[in-house]
Write an enzyme that holds these catalytic residues in place. Structure first.
Site: not given
Ligand code: 3HC
Length: 689
Positions: A62, A101, A104, A124
């Site tokens: 998400a 997500g 998912e 999450e």
């Molecule tokens: N939402 C919004 N922005 C995100 C994002 C997300 N899920 N994941 C990454 N970004 C953004 C970062 O903020 C960063 O932005 P910036 O360049 O402006 O600073 C950019 O994407 C690149 O991210 P990283 O610097 O972390 O890049 P890496 O290559 O080191 O890592 C990644 C990539 C492994 C995808 C890492 O960003 C990550 O772990 N992201 C989060 C994953 C996550 O927690 N997903 C679950 C979200 S909650 C959800 O999905 C709820 C659902 O169940 C309904």
């Protein structure tokens, strides 16, 4: 400008998500996916659908930045229902990460193919949440709760190979994942087989449920008050219900967690961690220098720990001392620390040998000649540092970075001992250096941008969280710590006792309070530094004068019978504190835990505001990252500046004004930045961007 492109290849419609940088499921992507499924189903020439992605990631989840904003339709669960209920089979083509997500989405598909390097996970939990788009229902139905629950509990992604073994993937394709997904989609359509429809797939078996319940019991015990662990258990239990009912339970729990302050804090930390990597004024055009070898000066606890960081990262490092005996001691200490890891099973003997082989002991600074970076970790005294840097200037190779591990001293004064001040920076590690994540990179005026960029890249290679800070006494972390230390001493004189002060911080979420911490580190360290600076702290000084230096002497603020790690209250210390209060004419009074917290933390926030005013930290989030990674500030509290915003800056200003008046200390009056933000009804978060 749609972020999902639909293209028909043969009989298969390929929906490609293109939302850089990581294909997060923004409102536009959700809408694009829903439209793609709809139009592919309406197209008589299409027999099956593939969801693919452009860029490095499949989908990172998400869009976290949308949380807390009014929901924009369609919701992710609605889109996933449309995928799952599609009359034509849908296959996910996974490259890179499928997280949250993103996984998912894949779970709602009827088939899943991934590249070998793909990573699949539901992280999450790390954001204080649980999966909120059917993950808690579909994953256990597909691979069993015994395997699915630990994935959701740890939040750690698994490899494509393991996912295949678990039955989470249908196939691992060695290349061209889209083509492999198209083949699978065609096969599913041709056979008229809807394959495994994850939501509908059977109930959990009795045996699986038993394993899950045992894991859940253990997880709840270790949950440490985090509400999402209990929510995860409840959601997985709800797989016993029909899918739609279970999904409704998950959604309710997810939405309440999104609104929870702890998840807000963890989401703030997620973005702050990424922002901290961006150094103002240093863009991608600044190329870091190459670091193939290092030297560390000083084989004491700190220098040894720093040398281990290099060796652990596979970088050869010369460890330098002035005399052989000190060098031998240092090397033996490093060996002993590795031995503990070997005994614990976290390091093999071979790995230990490899790391020890990367550390080359040497006597005399001349041995630093070949190093691309030299980190000085000698005695914390300006004269010593200047002498070392003067000599280094003569021996170090041109272009080498000369870094001091000073925790307080003025870096330009150290640099002035050389003819290459542009290459002199601070690299402030935290003790134990081989363990603590924080690395303050001190950027003095006149330092070369590429020297700073090099330190940042190197810091990450060493497994650290580098935070670039300006030059100034104590930089960010220790400068704020000093405020807390003074506040803790003031509380003792005013009427609180060490265990009460410590309990307030432990109750807040720190692992240790200031007095237990001081006893562990050694009270003589602060004493020596106060003496050098002509400062006094009545209680702390009296304790040191009595020789109570902490755990190493068996007593400090607490007593440690026979080397015990947990201290016990000490009647003598408490009597000494009461005597000092009387000497200062203070009528002792009791403090609630909330009062203690406010008195400890408000002055830190105030100092944080001054640090921002002076440009020593670039952003409030940088200060939060310093405190979370270097001083054990609980991440779910978001760091001191986030905490201040959650309390309300107007309240903090009022409390500081009252404290300054009570103590009669102008230095405690609220900083101009703090006052201005409070008057405008704003928080530190408003300073961003
Ligand atoms: N939402 C919004 N922005 C995100 C994002 C997300 N899920 N994941 C990454 N970004 C953004 C970062 O903020 C960063 O932005 P910036 O360049 O402006 O600073 C950019 O994407 C690149 O991210 P990283 O610097 O972390 O890049 P890496 O290559 O080191 O890592 C990644 C990539 C492994 C995808 C890492 O960003 C990550 O772990 N992201 C989060 C994953 C996550 O927690 N997903 C679950 C979200 S909650 C959800 O999905 C709820 C659902 O169940 C309904």
């Amino acid at each position: 400008m749609t972020q999902v492109q639909l293209e028909v290849r043969g009989k298969v419609a390929v929906a490609t998500i293109d939302n850089p940088p990581v294909n997060a499921l923004s409102a536009a992507v959700r809408e694009g996916l829903a439209n793609a499924i709809k139009s592919a189903n309406a197209d008589a020439a299409v027999a099956a659908i593939v969801i693919a992605s452009a860029g490095k990631a499949f989908i990172a989840g998400a869009d976290i930045s949308e949380f807390g904003q009014p929901p924009a339709p369609p919701s992710l669960p609605e889109v996933l229902d449309a995928i799952e209920n599609s009359a034509k089979p849908v296959v996910a083509a996974i490259q890179g990460v499928a997280l949250g997500g993103g996984l998912e989405v894949a779970l709602a598909c009827h088939g899943r193919v991934a590249l070998p390097a793909a990573k699949l996970g539901l992280p999450e939990i790390k954001l204080g949440l649980i999966p909120g788009a059917g993950g808690t229902q579909r994953l256990p139905r597909l691979i069993g709760a015994a395997k699915g629950f630990p994935m959701m509990l740890s939040g750690e992604p698994i490899s494509a190979g393991l996912a295949l073994e678990y039955g989470l993937l249908d196939e691992v394709a060695s290349s061209d994942v889209a083509a492999a997904a198209i083949r699978l989609a065609e096969a599913l359509a041709a056979e008229g087989r809807r394959a495994v429809r994850s939501a509908a797939t059977g109930e959990l078996t009795e045996a699986d449920r038993e394993v899950f319940e045992a894991l859940a019991k253990d997880a709840l015990k270790k949950a440490d008050g985090m509400p999402n662990v209990a929510a995860l258990v409840e959601a997985v239990r709800a797989t016993a219900l029909p899918f739609a009912e279970g999904a409704a339970v998950e959604r309710r729990l997810f939405l309440s967690l999104v609104a929870d302050e702890r998840s807000k804090a963890l989401r703030h930390v997620f973005f702050a961690e990424r922002e901290v990597a961006k150094v103002p004024g240093i863009g991608p055009e600044v190329k870091p220098r190459e670091i193939a070898s290092a030297a560390v000066i000083g084989a004491g606890t700190m220098g040894g720990g720093i040398a281990m960081c290099f060796a652990n990262a596979g970088i050869p490092v010369t460890l330098i001392e002035t005399a052989q005996a000190a060098l031998d001691n240092g090397v033996n200490r490093i060996g002993a620390i590795y031995d503990i890891s070997v005994q614990r099973g976290s390091l093999t003997l071979e790995a230990k040998a490899q790391r020890m082989a990367l550390i080359k002991p040497a006597v005399g600074l001349a041995a630093a000649a070949g190093a691309d970076i030299v980190v000085e970790a000698a005695f914390e005294e300006m004269g010593v540092k200047q002498q070392i840097f003067g000599e280094l200037d003569k021996v170090a190779k041109p272009g080498a970075i000369l870094a001091s591990n000073t925790s307080y001293l003025d870096v330009p004064t150290i640099a002035a001992a050389t003819k290459r001040p542009q290459d002199v920076i601070g690299m402030h590690f935290f003790s134990p250096a081989n363990v603590m994540k924080l690395l303050e990179i001190v950027r003095p005026a006149g330092s070369a941008d590429d020297a700073i960029a090099t330190a940042v890249v190197l810091g990450r290679k060493l497994g650290k969280v580098p935070v670039v800070v300006g030059n100034g006494f104590g930089f960010v972390g220790n400068r704020m710590l000093e405020q807390r230390t003074r506040a803790a001493e003031r509380l003792l004189v005013a009427g609180a006792l060490p265990h009460e002060v410590d309990a307030a911080l432990v109750g807040f979420g720190f692992k240790m309070g200031p007095f237990a911490m001081a006893d562990l580190a050694g009270n003589d360290i602060g004493w020596r530094s106060r003496k050098a600076r002509g400062l006094k702290a009545a209680v702390a000084d009296a304790i040191c004068e009595a020789g109570w230096f902490g755990q190493k002497t068996g007593r400090g603020y607490y007593i440690y019978p026979q080397g015990a790690r947990a201290g016990q209250r000490c009647p003598e210390v408490e009597a000494l504190i009461a005597r000092i209060s009387a000497e200062q004419g203070v009528t002792r009074r009791s403090f609630t835990q909330e009062e203690i917290l406010a008195r400890l933390l408000d002055p830190m926030v105030n100092e944080g505001a001054r640090i921002l005013e002076a440009g020593i930290a670039a952003r409030p989030g940088d200060i939060d990252i310093v405190w979370i990674n270097g001083y054990n500030w609980p991440a779910w509290r978001g760091g001191p500046m986030f905490w201040a915003d959650s309390v309300g800056l107007d309240l903090i200003v009022k409390r500081l004004e009252a404290l300054a008046a009570e103590i009669g200390d102008k230095a405690l009056e609220p900083a101009p930045l703090l006052k201005r933000l409070a008057a405008e009804g704003k928080g530190f978060a408003n300073l961003k961007g």
